[in-house]
Write a protein that holds these residues in place. Structure first.
Motif, mmCIF file in Angstrom:
data_model
loop_
_atom_site.group_PDB
_atom_site.id
_atom_site.type_symbol
_atom_site.label_atom_id
_atom_site.label_comp_id
_atom_site.label_asym_id
_atom_site.label_seq_id
_atom_site.Cartn_x
_atom_site.Cartn_y
_atom_site.Cartn_z
ATOM 1 N N ASN A 89 0.847 -1.185 0.000
ATOM 2 C CA ASN A 89 0.000 0.000 0.000
ATOM 3 C C ASN A 89 0.886 1.239 0.000
ATOM 4 O OD1 ASN A 89 0.128 1.252 2.873
ATOM 5 N ND2 ASN A 89 -0.262 -0.954 3.268
ATOM 6 N N CYS B 273 -12.450 -3.383 -6.468
ATOM 7 C CA CYS B 273 -11.037 -3.653 -6.772
ATOM 8 C C CYS B 273 -10.691 -3.251 -8.215
ATOM 9 C CB CYS B 273 -10.766 -5.136 -6.540
ATOM 10 S SG CYS B 273 -9.159 -5.703 -7.074
ATOM 11 N N SER B 274 -9.621 -2.467 -8.377
ATOM 12 C CA SER B 274 -9.281 -1.925 -9.692
ATOM 13 C C SER B 274 -8.886 -2.993 -10.699
ATOM 14 C CB SER B 274 -8.150 -0.894 -9.556
ATOM 15 O OG SER B 274 -7.035 -1.440 -8.882
ATOM 16 N N GLY C 147 -3.811 -4.706 -9.069
ATOM 17 C CA GLY C 147 -4.187 -3.531 -8.306
ATOM 18 C C GLY C 147 -5.401 -3.861 -7.468
ATOM 19 N N GLU D 258 -6.917 -1.504 -5.418
ATOM 20 C CA GLU D 258 -7.478 -0.223 -5.001
ATOM 21 C C GLU D 258 -8.989 -0.353 -4.781
ATOM 22 O OE1 GLU D 258 -7.694 3.775 -4.056
ATOM 23 O OE2 GLU D 258 -5.909 2.530 -4.381
ATOM 24 N N SER E 23 -11.653 1.369 -4.944
ATOM 25 C CA SER E 23 -12.294 2.596 -5.403
ATOM 26 C C SER E 23 -12.624 2.472 -6.875
ATOM 27 C CB SER E 23 -11.354 3.793 -5.182
ATOM 28 O OG SER E 23 -11.794 4.923 -5.894
ATOM 29 N N PRO F 171 -3.226 2.725 -8.667
ATOM 30 C CA PRO F 171 -3.647 2.072 -7.418
ATOM 31 C C PRO F 171 -2.756 2.459 -6.241
ATOM 32 C CG PRO F 171 -3.455 0.476 -9.208
ATOM 33 C CD PRO F 171 -2.826 1.741 -9.689
ATOM 34 N N ALA F 172 -3.394 2.632 -5.083
ATOM 35 C CA ALA F 172 -2.666 2.847 -3.832
ATOM 36 C C ALA F 172 -2.578 1.559 -3.023
ATOM 37 C CB ALA F 172 -3.333 3.943 -3.001
ATOM 38 N N HIS F 173 -3.161 0.481 -3.564
ATOM 39 C CA HIS F 173 -3.087 -0.833 -2.941
ATOM 40 C C HIS F 173 -2.823 -1.859 -4.047
ATOM 41 C CE1 HIS F 173 -5.430 1.506 -0.044
ATOM 42 N NE2 HIS F 173 -5.035 0.650 0.887
#
Length: 354
Positions: free
Chosen positions: A45, A67-68, A150, A152, A154, A160-162
């Motif tokens: 992350n 999930c992206s 990814g 993420e 969102s 992605p931040a995750h």
């Protein structure tokens, strides 16, 4: 680009949780259907960076519905094999090439960098734990599928931040229905696998899922795989999920082994690279990375200049092509004679390409 040693996870931090209930190991299975007892996961992350790698019992993943990877295809994968030699030692076939390609695909997908050597060491540890799954056989191996997604949570289309790397192992027998008969290919320019400026040179899931419709149309036309064409001149690019080779007498009268160049459309296959390196060492004929078209292939067939045509890849190794259907007409390819990657090249009896 590899992550610096301070940015990446470390194999030295690997945590292992062994399965309390090992599975029964079947003798014969279809490709990619039976998986080993354990898997590797490494989470990332943006706030905390890479977490400690974990080997745990094989099981389902838990993903956020937004999930992206699921919505926008922010994902990639690799494929490599481990073989057991006659000396019972396990050998990976040129794994650093796969790690380098995975890092390149990750950069293109805006996923975080990682140290390729650290991931490879984690994979080695996973193989050691599940090594009893590797058969004592020249025709069988254990297929390794590193995957990077990814995660993420969102619906925003953004970097992605995750993210999550995971690695699973499965039995690898024959990829196609048969390894005796040569493949039949269907060539139609109305479908394109990849294009300039795209991601055809990266190992991303969208490059494969997007080919299924054409694959089934090929099946309806009596063919097993698609021969992918590109451009107004119908350049030959790949065959199914394989790199493609022609062994022929070229237009200048030279015996030549030719494969399309790495121009951004072609996946830089490890088996492809190994074939090029091995055949150049033989010094028996010209070895080229060059463009060639369906028109040139048809002319070579008519003039009996084509010696053979074959595909290459990790899953199938070397697969001869027996016929091509183009513009509704079948073209018969001569029986493959030259290239069969000897099992010893990959299990340790031969040193070339190791």
């Amino acid at each position: 680009m590899a992550a610096s040693s301070t940015d990446s996870f470390k194999a030295a931090d690997l945590v292992t949780q062994l399965s309390p209930t090992p599975k029964t190991k079947p003798d014969v299975v279809d490709f990619g259907t039976v998986f080993t007892d354990h898997m590797l996961t490494v989470e990332w992350n943006a706030n905390e960076g890479w977490q400690s790698p974990l080997i745990r019992p094989f099981g389902n993943l838990s993903l956020h519905p937004a999930c992206s990877a699921l919505h926008y295809g922010v994902q990639l994968f690799e494929g490599l094999k481990v073989y057991r030699g006659d000396d019972s030692r396990l050998r990976l076939f040129r794994p650093i090439l796969n790690m380098n390609r995975m890092a390149k695909s990750a950069e293109r997908a805006c996923l975080p960098a990682f140290d390729q050597s650290e991931l490879l060491e984690c994979i080695r540890r996973l193989i050691e734990i599940d090594q009893d799954w590797v058969h004592h056989s020249d025709s069988a191996s254990l297929y390794i599928r590193p995957t990077f997604i990814g995660t993420e949570p969102s619906l925003g289309v953004k970097k992605p931040a995750h993210a999550l790397i995971y690695v699973i192992l499965c039995h690898a027998g024959s990829y196609f229905d048969t390894e005796v008969r040569a493949l039949s290919l269907w060539a139609d320019p109305k479908y394109t696998r990849a294009w300039k400026g795209g991601t055809g040179d990266c190992k991303m899931g969208g490059n494969y899922g997007g080919t299924l419709f054409a694959q089934y149309e090929a099946g309806n036309c009596g063919c097993q795989q698609v021969l992918w064409l590109y451009g107004e001149d119908h350049q030959i690019t790949e065959a199914g999920t394989m790199n493609i080779f022609l062994h022929w007498i070229n237009e200048d009268g030279d015996e030549e082994l030719a494969t399309p160049p790495l121009d951004g459309i072609i996946l830089p296959g490890v088996t492809r690279q190994s074939i090029l390196e091995l055949t150049k060492k033989w010094e028996e004929f010209k070895v080229s990375e060059r463009y060639f078209t369906m028109g040139q292939l048809c002319s070579a067939l008519q003039q009996q200049r084509l010696k053979e045509m074959f595909g290459s890849g990790t899953a199938c190794r070397i697969c001869p092509v027996g016929s091509v259907v183009y513009q509704g007409k079948p073209c018969v390819i001569f029986k493959a004679e030259m290239v069969q990657m000897k099992p010893g090249t990959q299990v340790g009896e031969e040193e070339e390409g190791a």
